[in-house]
Design an enzyme around this catalytic site. Structure first.
Site, PDB file in Angstrom:
ATOM      1  N   THR A 175       0.916   0.794   6.770  1.00  0.00           N
ATOM      2  CA  THR A 175       0.802  -0.351   6.041  1.00  0.00           C
ATOM      3  C   THR A 175       0.629  -2.043   6.898  1.00  0.00           C
ATOM      4  O   THR A 175       1.207  -1.625   7.573  1.00  0.00           O
ATOM      5  CB  THR A 175       2.330  -0.060   4.811  1.00  0.00           C
ATOM      6  OG1 THR A 175       1.667  -0.959   4.069  1.00  0.00           O
ATOM      7  CG2 THR A 175       3.516  -0.231   5.419  1.00  0.00           C
TER       8      THR A 175
ATOM      9  N   VAL B 105     -12.931  -4.543   3.985  1.00  0.00           N
ATOM     10  CA  VAL B 105     -12.408  -2.676   3.631  1.00  0.00           C
ATOM     11  C   VAL B 105     -11.321  -3.511   4.657  1.00  0.00           C
ATOM     12  O   VAL B 105     -11.745  -3.548   5.927  1.00  0.00           O
ATOM     13  CB  VAL B 105     -13.013  -2.102   4.031  1.00  0.00           C
ATOM     14  CG1 VAL B 105     -12.487  -0.855   4.424  1.00  0.00           C
ATOM     15  CG2 VAL B 105     -14.184  -2.209   2.670  1.00  0.00           C
TER      16      VAL B 105
ATOM     17  N   THR C 224       0.624  -1.101   0.277  1.00  0.00           N
ATOM     18  CA  THR C 224       0.125  -0.091  -0.024  1.00  0.00           C
ATOM     19  C   THR C 224       0.682   1.303   0.062  1.00  0.00           C
ATOM     20  O   THR C 224       1.492   1.597   0.416  1.00  0.00           O
ATOM     21  CB  THR C 224      -1.000   0.017   1.250  1.00  0.00           C
ATOM     22  OG1 THR C 224      -1.557  -1.095   1.461  1.00  0.00           O
ATOM     23  CG2 THR C 224      -1.490   1.386   1.800  1.00  0.00           C
TER      24      THR C 224
HETATM   25  C1  SD4 Z   1      -5.273  -3.174   3.856  1.00  0.00           C
HETATM   26  N1  SD4 Z   1      -3.239  -2.103   4.969  1.00  0.00           N
HETATM   27  O1  SD4 Z   1      -5.799  -3.537   3.501  1.00  0.00           O
HETATM   28  C2  SD4 Z   1      -4.114  -2.740   3.591  1.00  0.00           C
HETATM   29  C3  SD4 Z   1      -2.148  -3.241   2.834  1.00  0.00           C
HETATM   30  C4  SD4 Z   1      -1.139  -3.099   2.603  1.00  0.00           C
HETATM   31  O2  SD4 Z   1       0.502  -2.445   2.110  1.00  0.00           O
HETATM   32  O3  SD4 Z   1      -1.451  -2.053   3.953  1.00  0.00           O
HETATM   33  N2  SD4 Z   1      -0.930  -3.490   2.153  1.00  0.00           N
HETATM   34  O4  SD4 Z   1      -4.900  -4.156   4.929  1.00  0.00           O
END
Ligand code: SD4
Length: 327
Positions: free
Chosen positions: A236, A214, A185
């Site tokens: 993230t 979500v 992310t």
């Molecule tokens: C999630 N935090 O949907 C996000 C995924 C993520 O790096 O951070 N990917 O949980």
């Protein structure tokens, strides 16, 4: 304490909320150190090219909010970045569903969740912020809004992501919905030449998540938070852990209490470690930037890095991590 006494005295004399609020503003303006110039920080290695796009705005004295939107659009449009928009990993049913949010220096924020077929969810979130009375739109409503705003629908599941998903379905891993990999992310935080902070966060979420899931990334306070008097934070990793602890809001509040950005990120990771079972099975990384332009990060596992761009050039730094520190 004397600030509070002054404030109470002034409220009594002025007798108006307007006067009281303007007094608060002037106190905090005096107390704040002068910012050291524009800076942008963002998660992971693809933050380098995202920061470059943001820097294009910041170096021309543009607003932080415009910089972060422009910056995170780079990985959104890059099919090689596998957890952000185009080319992102789908959910377990093969749908690419997007979560994003954006927040400016005036506590304005916009967010979209479970959005499909729109390549730049961050710009839809910006439209929610700028052009609606709401903070968050989800699913079909968000998609309808995007179309009304002129965004074009397109298939975001690339041949590569589709092949990986089909492989995942047949590989016997399909029961394993959680992982510590596949997280990239983009969360971005910027301080502009005026000394204003903004942030953006955008993702296709955890790979092969349950349909309808979500994560933290579109949730103001969990995946992103900005308080222009104090600092900003983004996250993230496994979003459920940030949601349970309202992680980014926590990081900003810890900075308000005097913690440096890195110390605040570390304390938020420790909160997760102390409160949530099995935390060591997951990756979570926090990244923070304060009003003075100081930045820092901290995560659970090794492997999280972040990109920094300021007048001195660009850097890619490894975040410190908890499992090495042994609490
Ligand atoms: C999630 N935090 O949907 C996000 C995924 C993520 O790096 O951070 N990917 O949980």
């Amino acid at each position: 304490m004397s600030n509070r006494r002054d404030f109470l005295k002034l409220s009594a004399i002025g007798g108006s909320l307007g006067l009281a609020l303007s007094h608060i503003k002037s106190i905090s303006a005096i107390e704040q150190k002068q910012p050291t110039g524009p800076i942008v920080v963002s998660t992971w290695e693809h933050g380098l090219s995202a920061n470059e796009a943001a820097w294009d705005v910041l170096s021309k004295k543009g607003r932080a909010i415009d910089a972060v939107e422009k910056g995170v659009r780079i990985p959104e449009g890059d099919p090689k970045v596998r957890t952000v928009s185009l080319g992102g990993y789908p959910d377990s049913s093969g749908k690419v569903t997007l979560d994003a949010c954006i927040m400016d220096e005036n506590m304005n924020c916009g967010s979209v969740a479970y959005l499909q077929n729109i390549k730049h969810p961050i710009s839809v979130a910006r439209k929610v912020m700028d052009d609606t009375p709401h903070v968050m739109l989800v699913g079909e409503g968000a998609q309808q809004f995007a179309k009304e705003q002129g965004f074009v629908e397109e298939d975001l599941l690339t041949a590569e992501s589709k092949a990986d998903w089909q492989n995942w379905l047949t590989s016997g891993q399909a029961k394993k919905l959680i992982n510590i990999e596949n997280h990239d992310t983009i969360g971005m935080l910027a301080l502009d030449a005026e000394g204003n902070l903004s942030g953006a966060c955008t993702t296709s979420g955890a790979a092969y998540k349950m349909p309808g899931r979500v994560g933290d990334s579109p949730i103001i306070g969990a995946g992103l938070y900005v308080d222009n008097e104090i600092g900003a934070a983004t996250a993230t990793g496994m979003g459920e852990l940030m949601m349970k602890t309202v992680g980014c809001h926590l990081v900003v509040e810890l900075m308000r209490q005097g913690a440096s950005p890195q110390e605040a990120c570390k304390q938020a990771v420790l909160r997760i470690a102390n409160k949530l079972e099995n935390f060591e099975q997951f990756q979570v990384g926090f990244l923070a930037l304060n009003k003075q332009g100081e930045y820092g990060a901290y995560c659970i596992q090794t492997g999280f890095n972040y990109a920094v761009r300021n007048v001195n050039g660009e850097q890619l730094l490894d975040a410190k991590y908890l499992l090495e520190d042994k609490i």
